[in-house]
Design a protein around this motif. Structure first.
Motif, PDB file in Angstrom:
ATOM      1  N   GLY A  30      20.255  41.267  49.037  1.00 39.87           N
ATOM      2  CA  GLY A  30      20.877  42.036  47.975  1.00 39.87           C
ATOM      3  C   GLY A  30      20.989  41.256  46.684  1.00 39.87           C
ATOM      4  O   GLY A  30      20.734  41.788  45.597  1.00 39.87           O
ATOM      5  N   ALA A  31      21.343  39.967  46.795  1.00 38.57           N
ATOM      6  CA  ALA A  31      21.477  39.127  45.607  1.00 38.57           C
ATOM      7  C   ALA A  31      20.140  38.931  44.907  1.00 38.57           C
ATOM      8  O   ALA A  31      20.094  38.729  43.684  1.00 38.57           O
ATOM      9  N   ARG A  32      19.041  39.004  45.667  1.00 38.59           N
ATOM     10  CA  ARG A  32      17.711  38.861  45.083  1.00 38.59           C
ATOM     11  C   ARG A  32      17.122  40.202  44.640  1.00 38.59           C
ATOM     12  O   ARG A  32      15.943  40.296  44.302  1.00 38.59           O
ATOM     13  N   GLY A  33      17.951  41.241  44.638  1.00 41.32           N
ATOM     14  CA  GLY A  33      17.495  42.536  44.160  1.00 41.32           C
ATOM     15  C   GLY A  33      16.669  43.333  45.146  1.00 41.32           C
ATOM     16  O   GLY A  33      15.929  44.238  44.750  1.00 41.32           O
ATOM     17  N   MET A  34      16.807  43.036  46.437  1.00 43.46           N
ATOM     18  CA  MET A  34      16.076  43.767  47.465  1.00 43.46           C
ATOM     19  C   MET A  34      17.067  44.188  48.556  1.00 43.46           C
ATOM     20  O   MET A  34      17.141  43.559  49.616  1.00 43.46           O
ATOM     21  N   PRO A  35      17.839  45.248  48.324  1.00 39.47           N
ATOM     22  CA  PRO A  35      18.836  45.670  49.319  1.00 39.47           C
ATOM     23  C   PRO A  35      18.170  46.041  50.643  1.00 39.47           C
ATOM     24  O   PRO A  35      17.080  46.623  50.668  1.00 39.47           O
ATOM     25  N   LEU A  85      10.718  35.177  51.695  1.00 35.51           N
ATOM     26  CA  LEU A  85      10.270  36.546  51.933  1.00 35.51           C
ATOM     27  C   LEU A  85      10.244  37.364  50.637  1.00 35.51           C
ATOM     28  O   LEU A  85       9.305  38.117  50.378  1.00 35.51           O
ATOM     29  N   VAL A  86      11.277  37.208  49.826  1.00 32.93           N
ATOM     30  CA  VAL A  86      11.342  37.941  48.565  1.00 32.93           C
ATOM     31  C   VAL A  86      10.237  37.473  47.624  1.00 32.93           C
ATOM     32  O   VAL A  86       9.566  38.288  46.964  1.00 32.93           O
ATOM     33  N   ASP A  87      10.021  36.151  47.555  1.00 23.75           N
ATOM     34  CA  ASP A  87       8.957  35.625  46.700  1.00 23.75           C
ATOM     35  C   ASP A  87       7.588  36.111  47.173  1.00 23.75           C
ATOM     36  O   ASP A  87       6.704  36.401  46.362  1.00 23.75           O
ATOM     37  N   ALA A  88       7.423  36.187  48.504  1.00 23.56           N
ATOM     38  CA  ALA A  88       6.150  36.671  49.052  1.00 23.56           C
ATOM     39  C   ALA A  88       5.905  38.121  48.663  1.00 23.56           C
ATOM     40  O   ALA A  88       4.777  38.513  48.343  1.00 23.56           O
ATOM     41  N   ALA A  89       6.957  38.920  48.687  1.00 24.79           N
ATOM     42  CA  ALA A  89       6.814  40.333  48.341  1.00 24.79           C
ATOM     43  C   ALA A  89       6.418  40.520  46.876  1.00 24.79           C
ATOM     44  O   ALA A  89       5.755  41.497  46.520  1.00 24.79           O
ATOM     45  N   ALA A  90       6.820  39.544  46.036  1.00 22.37           N
ATOM     46  CA  ALA A  90       6.520  39.650  44.601  1.00 22.37           C
ATOM     47  C   ALA A  90       5.221  38.961  44.217  1.00 22.37           C
ATOM     48  O   ALA A  90       4.779  39.073  43.066  1.00 22.37           O
ATOM     49  N   ASP A 138      -2.385  29.935  50.885  1.00 22.70           N
ATOM     50  CA  ASP A 138      -1.200  29.079  50.838  1.00 22.70           C
ATOM     51  C   ASP A 138      -0.622  29.101  49.424  1.00 22.70           C
ATOM     52  O   ASP A 138      -1.234  28.615  48.478  1.00 22.70           O
ATOM     53  N   TYR A 139       0.569  29.690  49.305  1.00 19.55           N
ATOM     54  CA  TYR A 139       1.277  29.733  48.031  1.00 19.55           C
ATOM     55  C   TYR A 139       2.435  28.731  48.068  1.00 19.55           C
ATOM     56  O   TYR A 139       2.836  28.275  49.157  1.00 19.55           O
ATOM     57  N   PRO A 140       3.008  28.389  46.927  1.00 17.00           N
ATOM     58  CA  PRO A 140       4.119  27.426  46.927  1.00 17.00           C
ATOM     59  C   PRO A 140       5.314  27.869  47.766  1.00 17.00           C
ATOM     60  O   PRO A 140       6.038  27.047  48.309  1.00 17.00           O
ATOM     61  N   THR A 141       5.519  29.182  47.871  1.00 16.57           N
ATOM     62  CA  THR A 141       6.713  29.671  48.567  1.00 16.57           C
ATOM     63  C   THR A 141       6.429  30.321  49.912  1.00 16.57           C
ATOM     64  O   THR A 141       7.361  30.569  50.680  1.00 16.57           O
ATOM     65  N   HIS A 142       5.170  30.636  50.205  1.00 17.44           N
ATOM     66  CA  HIS A 142       4.886  31.352  51.441  1.00 17.44           C
ATOM     67  C   HIS A 142       3.404  31.278  51.793  1.00 17.44           C
ATOM     68  O   HIS A 142       2.584  30.768  51.011  1.00 17.44           O
ATOM     69  N   ILE A 143       3.080  31.791  52.964  1.00 20.76           N
ATOM     70  CA  ILE A 143       1.706  31.840  53.455  1.00 20.76           C
ATOM     71  C   ILE A 143       1.368  33.293  53.773  1.00 20.76           C
ATOM     72  O   ILE A 143       2.160  33.998  54.401  1.00 20.76           O
ATOM     73  N   THR A 144       0.194  33.732  53.345  1.00 24.57           N
ATOM     74  CA  THR A 144      -0.277  35.079  53.658  1.00 24.57           C
ATOM     75  C   THR A 144      -1.484  34.972  54.587  1.00 24.57           C
ATOM     76  O   THR A 144      -2.498  34.363  54.228  1.00 24.57           O
ATOM     77  N   TYR A 145      -1.389  35.558  55.775  1.00 26.69           N
ATOM     78  CA  TYR A 145      -2.502  35.531  56.720  1.00 26.69           C
ATOM     79  C   TYR A 145      -3.490  36.637  56.369  1.00 26.69           C
ATOM     80  O   TYR A 145      -3.098  37.737  55.983  1.00 26.69           O
TER      81      TYR A 145
END
Length: 299
Positions: A30-35, A85-90, A138-145
């Motif tokens: 919620g604090a990251r704008g993703m309720p 997770l939030v960074d990955a979504a963005a 490989d991103y700085p905040t997450h990994i996408t398979y």
């Protein structure tokens, strides 16, 4: 008035940790704008959080890590996880990346074969014993398979070569002999275990020289346990190595278990030489190339 507070049962303790993780995660989303809300029909250790758009975030692995770790560290652990997770979504989709970005960010990673099936990565190359080589960004905040669909129009062989080279070039963070003849390669990088793709780069540097091959295990993504075969007496060290690998390949391992099997690398090829039986014990096989090497050392 109760003079003594009832000590919670183990089940109540685990349920309490699960509730804490869920509450902290929901607040952070919620604090990251993703309720998020709790998905209907899920709760406790199997709780799944969901957004209004239908994206789902299971909490099982995060709760398992919280249970296995320091309870005082739970808020930081959950916050870090949710932020990733939030960074990955963005993050930009793979189809928005340039060719240079692909080659810079692509990595190869050892994964269980069922993970490749779940992602739809039919291109995944078999490594050995239930493990495959999967491609990821490989991103700085997450990994996408990467799925087959994500690779449409691209050469998976070229990308695998670039991803493998990047993993090999990444320096070894820690290498030490933890027991006579048993070496541990360990690091914070989630690609540490993937370095098992290239023992020719580890033998003689992070590990002892290994002209007769290396018996090893990859219990989780941050670890390789290895023994450089040097004599028929290697079977003693290998037995201890197998016990250590099985003890590390548990649900509480970081990222979950990778494999409890034991492998033999020799002259660029890998074979399975040990596995956990139905009764929980580990058996080591002296067949195939491994047996031939041991027979040669016995002469």
């Amino acid at each position: 008035m109760a003079w003594f507070k009832k000590k919670p049962t183990e089940l109540e303790r685990l349920a309490g940790i699960a509730d804490d993780v869920q509450l902290i995660a929901m607040r952070r989303f919620g604090a990251r704008g993703m309720p998020v809300t709790v998905l209907d029909g899920t709760s406790g250790l199997d709780a799944v959080l969901t957004t209004a758009s239908g994206d789902q975030y299971p909490l099982h692995n995060l709760i398992s890590r919280a249970i296995a770790g320091d309870l005082d560290d739970v808020p930081r652990l959950v916050t870090h996880h949710v932020d990733a997770l939030v960074d990955a979504a963005a993050a930009p989709n793979s189809d928005q990346l340039s060719d240079d970005d692909w080659l810079e960010n692509v990595r190869v990673r050892l994964m269980p074969a069922d993970a490749a099936t779940a992602v739809g990565a039919g291109y995944a190359r078999t490594f050995a014993g239930g493990l495959v080589e999967m491609l990821c960004l490989d991103y700085p905040t997450h990994i996408t398979y990467l799925s087959d669909a994500a690779l449409e129009g691209r050469d998976p062989v070229e990308l695998a070569a670039a991803g493998r080279a990047a993993v090999i070039a990444d320096p070894v963070e820690n290498s030490q002999e933890i027991d006579p003849g048993i070496w541990l390669v360990q690091g914070n990088s989630p690609y540490t275990a993937t370095k098992a793709l290239a023992f020719e780069h580890l033998a003689g540097s992070a590990l002892p020289a290994a002209p007769h091959g290396i018996v090893f295990g990859v219990p989780h993504r941050h670890m390789i346990v290895a023994h450089a075969v040097d004599s028929v007496d290697s079977v003693v060290a290998i037995s201890r190595l197998a016990q250590f690998v099985v003890a590390q390949a548990t649900d509480s391992a970081p990222g979950g278990p990778l494999s409890s099997s034991i492998y033999f690398w020799y002259e660029g090829s890998v074979d399975v030489v040990g596995w956990v039986k139905d009764d929980g014990s580990t058996t080591i096989s002296g067949d195939g190339r491994f047996g031939e090497v041991l027979a040669g050392l016995a002469k």
